[in-house]
Write a protein that holds these residues in place. Sequence first.
Motif, PDB file in Angstrom:
ATOM      1  N   VAL A   1       0.867  -1.171   0.000  1.00 51.42           N
ATOM      2  CA  VAL A   1       0.000   0.000   0.000  1.00 51.42           C
ATOM      3  C   VAL A   1       0.910   1.229   0.000  1.00 51.42           C
ATOM      4  CG1 VAL A   1      -0.260   0.093   2.517  1.00 51.42           C
ATOM      5  CG2 VAL A   1      -1.993   1.129   1.059  1.00 51.42           C
ATOM      6  N   ALA A   2       0.570   2.198  -0.832  1.00 42.40           N
ATOM      7  CA  ALA A   2       1.366   3.427  -0.913  1.00 42.40           C
ATOM      8  C   ALA A   2       0.931   4.381   0.197  1.00 42.40           C
ATOM      9  CB  ALA A   2       1.180   4.081  -2.272  1.00 42.40           C
ATOM     10  N   LEU A   3       1.869   4.770   1.026  1.00 44.85           N
ATOM     11  CA  LEU A   3       1.574   5.757   2.069  1.00 44.85           C
ATOM     12  C   LEU A   3       1.638   7.169   1.500  1.00 44.85           C
ATOM     13  CD1 LEU A   3       3.536   4.180   5.056  1.00 44.85           C
ATOM     14  CD2 LEU A   3       1.093   4.003   4.521  1.00 44.85           C
ATOM     15  N   ALA A   4       2.472   7.374   0.495  1.00 43.55           N
ATOM     16  CA  ALA A   4       2.553   8.655  -0.220  1.00 43.55           C
ATOM     17  C   ALA A   4       3.098   8.377  -1.611  1.00 43.55           C
ATOM     18  CB  ALA A   4       3.460   9.627   0.522  1.00 43.55           C
ATOM     19  N   ASP A   5       2.471   8.952  -2.631  1.00 38.79           N
ATOM     20  CA  ASP A   5       2.921   8.796  -4.014  1.00 38.79           C
ATOM     21  C   ASP A   5       2.232   9.868  -4.850  1.00 38.79           C
ATOM     22  OD1 ASP A   5       3.881   8.005  -6.456  1.00 38.79           O
ATOM     23  OD2 ASP A   5       2.851   6.069  -6.489  1.00 38.79           O
ATOM     24  N   TRP A   6       2.919  10.989  -5.054  1.00 39.03           N
ATOM     25  CA  TRP A   6       2.339  12.086  -5.814  1.00 39.03           C
ATOM     26  C   TRP A   6       3.441  12.870  -6.510  1.00 39.03           C
ATOM     27  CZ3 TRP A   6       4.077  16.848  -4.258  1.00 39.03           C
ATOM     28  CH2 TRP A   6       4.592  16.936  -2.959  1.00 39.03           C
ATOM     29  N   GLU A   7       3.019  13.656  -7.490  1.00 37.16           N
ATOM     30  CA  GLU A   7       3.951  14.472  -8.248  1.00 37.16           C
ATOM     31  C   GLU A   7       3.228  15.734  -8.687  1.00 37.16           C
ATOM     32  OE1 GLU A   7       6.554  14.022 -12.354  1.00 37.16           O
ATOM     33  OE2 GLU A   7       5.988  12.213 -11.251  1.00 37.16           O
ATOM     34  N   ALA A   8       3.892  16.870  -8.580  1.00 31.41           N
ATOM     35  CA  ALA A   8       3.286  18.150  -8.953  1.00 31.41           C
ATOM     36  C   ALA A   8       2.828  18.128 -10.408  1.00 31.41           C
ATOM     37  CB  ALA A   8       4.289  19.293  -8.741  1.00 31.41           C
ATOM     38  N   GLY A   9       1.638  18.661 -10.641  1.00 25.79           N
ATOM     39  CA  GLY A   9       1.108  18.779 -12.001  1.00 25.79           C
ATOM     40  C   GLY A   9       0.471  17.519 -12.549  1.00 25.79           C
ATOM     41  N   LYS A  10       0.398  16.440 -11.758  1.00 23.93           N
ATOM     42  CA  LYS A  10      -0.186  15.182 -12.238  1.00 23.93           C
ATOM     43  C   LYS A  10      -1.342  14.749 -11.352  1.00 23.93           C
ATOM     44  CE  LYS A  10       3.742  13.010 -14.509  1.00 23.93           C
ATOM     45  NZ  LYS A  10       4.518  11.778 -14.628  1.00 23.93           N
ATOM     46  N   ASN A  11      -2.360  14.188 -11.976  1.00 24.41           N
ATOM     47  CA  ASN A  11      -3.439  13.567 -11.208  1.00 24.41           C
ATOM     48  C   ASN A  11      -2.875  12.331 -10.522  1.00 24.41           C
ATOM     49  OD1 ASN A  11      -5.299  15.444 -12.155  1.00 24.41           O
ATOM     50  ND2 ASN A  11      -5.939  14.148 -13.857  1.00 24.41           N
ATOM     51  N   SER A  12      -3.213  12.162  -9.270  1.00 31.21           N
ATOM     52  CA  SER A  12      -2.675  11.028  -8.513  1.00 31.21           C
ATOM     53  C   SER A  12      -3.494   9.765  -8.753  1.00 31.21           C
ATOM     54  CB  SER A  12      -2.663  11.348  -7.012  1.00 31.21           C
ATOM     55  OG  SER A  12      -1.717  12.347  -6.738  1.00 31.21           O
ATOM     56  N   GLU A  13      -2.766   8.687  -8.945  1.00 36.05           N
ATOM     57  CA  GLU A  13      -3.351   7.350  -9.083  1.00 36.05           C
ATOM     58  C   GLU A  13      -2.551   6.415  -8.197  1.00 36.05           C
ATOM     59  OE1 GLU A  13      -5.023   7.059 -13.628  1.00 36.05           O
ATOM     60  OE2 GLU A  13      -2.984   6.359 -13.252  1.00 36.05           O
ATOM     61  N   GLU A  14      -3.149   5.299  -7.880  1.00 37.97           N
ATOM     62  CA  GLU A  14      -2.403   4.254  -7.197  1.00 37.97           C
ATOM     63  C   GLU A  14      -2.766   2.908  -7.802  1.00 37.97           C
ATOM     64  OE1 GLU A  14      -3.281   3.784  -2.961  1.00 37.97           O
ATOM     65  OE2 GLU A  14      -5.165   4.816  -3.266  1.00 37.97           O
ATOM     66  N   THR A  15      -1.756   2.073  -7.941  1.00 38.48           N
ATOM     67  CA  THR A  15      -1.949   0.707  -8.414  1.00 38.48           C
ATOM     68  C   THR A  15      -1.560  -0.211  -7.267  1.00 38.48           C
ATOM     69  OG1 THR A  15      -1.491   1.334 -10.694  1.00 38.48           O
ATOM     70  CG2 THR A  15      -1.308  -1.002 -10.146  1.00 38.48           C
ATOM     71  N   VAL A  16      -2.505  -1.062  -6.874  1.00 40.34           N
ATOM     72  CA  VAL A  16      -2.304  -1.912  -5.710  1.00 40.34           C
ATOM     73  C   VAL A  16      -2.274  -3.378  -6.167  1.00 40.34           C
ATOM     74  CG1 VAL A  16      -3.111  -2.434  -3.388  1.00 40.34           C
ATOM     75  CG2 VAL A  16      -3.666  -0.225  -4.414  1.00 40.34           C
ATOM     76  N   PRO A  17      -1.091  -4.010  -6.143  1.00 39.25           N
ATOM     77  CA  PRO A  17      -1.008  -5.424  -6.523  1.00 39.25           C
ATOM     78  C   PRO A  17      -1.564  -6.316  -5.419  1.00 39.25           C
ATOM     79  CG  PRO A  17       1.155  -4.618  -5.898  1.00 39.25           C
ATOM     80  CD  PRO A  17       0.218  -3.449  -5.814  1.00 39.25           C
ATOM     81  N   PHE A  18      -2.084  -7.474  -5.835  1.00 44.50           N
ATOM     82  CA  PHE A  18      -2.652  -8.411  -4.866  1.00 44.50           C
ATOM     83  C   PHE A  18      -2.521  -9.837  -5.352  1.00 44.50           C
ATOM     84  CE2 PHE A  18      -6.201  -7.046  -7.588  1.00 44.50           C
ATOM     85  CZ  PHE A  18      -6.750  -8.255  -7.999  1.00 44.50           C
ATOM     86  N   THR A  19      -2.738 -10.763  -4.428  1.00 48.03           N
ATOM     87  CA  THR A  19      -2.847 -12.182  -4.748  1.00 48.03           C
ATOM     88  C   THR A  19      -4.237 -12.643  -4.327  1.00 48.03           C
ATOM     89  OG1 THR A  19      -1.918 -12.799  -2.605  1.00 48.03           O
ATOM     90  CG2 THR A  19      -0.383 -12.657  -4.461  1.00 48.03           C
ATOM     91  N   PHE A  20      -4.689 -13.748  -4.907  1.00 51.50           N
ATOM     92  CA  PHE A  20      -5.948 -14.359  -4.491  1.00 51.50           C
ATOM     93  C   PHE A  20      -5.817 -15.863  -4.634  1.00 51.50           C
ATOM     94  CE2 PHE A  20      -6.345 -13.451  -8.985  1.00 51.50           C
ATOM     95  CZ  PHE A  20      -6.999 -14.527  -9.538  1.00 51.50           C
ATOM     96  N   SER A  21      -6.602 -16.598  -3.827  1.00 53.31           N
ATOM     97  CA  SER A  21      -6.455 -18.058  -3.844  1.00 53.31           C
ATOM     98  C   SER A  21      -7.744 -18.798  -4.190  1.00 53.31           C
ATOM     99  CB  SER A  21      -5.931 -18.553  -2.497  1.00 53.31           C
ATOM    100  OG  SER A  21      -6.855 -18.255  -1.473  1.00 53.31           O
ATOM    101  N   ASP A  22      -8.781 -18.058  -4.578  1.00 54.47           N
ATOM    102  CA  ASP A  22     -10.022 -18.691  -5.014  1.00 54.47           C
ATOM    103  C   ASP A  22     -10.812 -17.679  -5.840  1.00 54.47           C
ATOM    104  OD1 ASP A  22     -11.995 -20.618  -5.316  1.00 54.47           O
ATOM    105  OD2 ASP A  22     -12.756 -20.455  -3.273  1.00 54.47           O
ATOM    106  N   PHE A  23     -11.736 -18.173  -6.631  1.00 53.45           N
ATOM    107  CA  PHE A  23     -12.573 -17.287  -7.433  1.00 53.45           C
ATOM    108  C   PHE A  23     -13.872 -17.993  -7.783  1.00 53.45           C
ATOM    109  CE2 PHE A  23     -10.115 -19.733 -10.422  1.00 53.45           C
ATOM    110  CZ  PHE A  23     -11.006 -20.036 -11.445  1.00 53.45           C
ATOM    111  N   ASP A  24     -14.893 -17.214  -8.067  1.00 49.57           N
ATOM    112  CA  ASP A  24     -16.167 -17.719  -8.575  1.00 49.57           C
ATOM    113  C   ASP A  24     -16.544 -16.926  -9.810  1.00 49.57           C
ATOM    114  OD1 ASP A  24     -16.702 -19.664  -6.620  1.00 49.57           O
ATOM    115  OD2 ASP A  24     -17.618 -18.180  -5.286  1.00 49.57           O
TER     116      ASP A  24
END
Length: 148
Positions: free
Chosen positions: A113-136
């Motif tokens: 998880v990003a605690l801080a990630d920004w840059e002047a003049g840019k819209n802020s986004e965050e990409t959060v990687p994950f794992t999963f062990s089941d799906f439906d």
Amino acid sequence: MALSPERIMNGTHGEVWLDDEKVAECSGLQAKINLSKSDVQICGRMAKGYKVTGWEGRGSLKLHKVSSRMINKVAMDIKAGRGTVCTIVSKLADPDAYGSERVALKNVMFDEVALADWEAGKNSEETVPFTFSDFDLLDVISESLIQG
């Protein structure tokens, strides 16, 4: 029957829920299954064969930064030495398509998880990687609709 271009699903119509809460700021989601395979050598064959021995689910959630949602969801668990386990539901429902797809990803654990990630003049986004062990597979689009 020929494929009509308007039937191709567009991600603009995607939606995401995180533990039954709609994530309006989501701008993208990817979830993939990677197969684990072991080599199998068979007498009389020069080519190596493979046997599926398991799978691993990985993905990423892309968000416009409008709140501290992910910090609130994950950071305190990390600090306490616990993993945050949740469910993600993906829905892609383009009104021009043959139907909609909904997939539930279970036992989701975020990798960071990003605690801080920004840059002047840019819209802020965050990409959060994950794992999963089941799906439906909750809703799928039938191939028979495509073939007419």
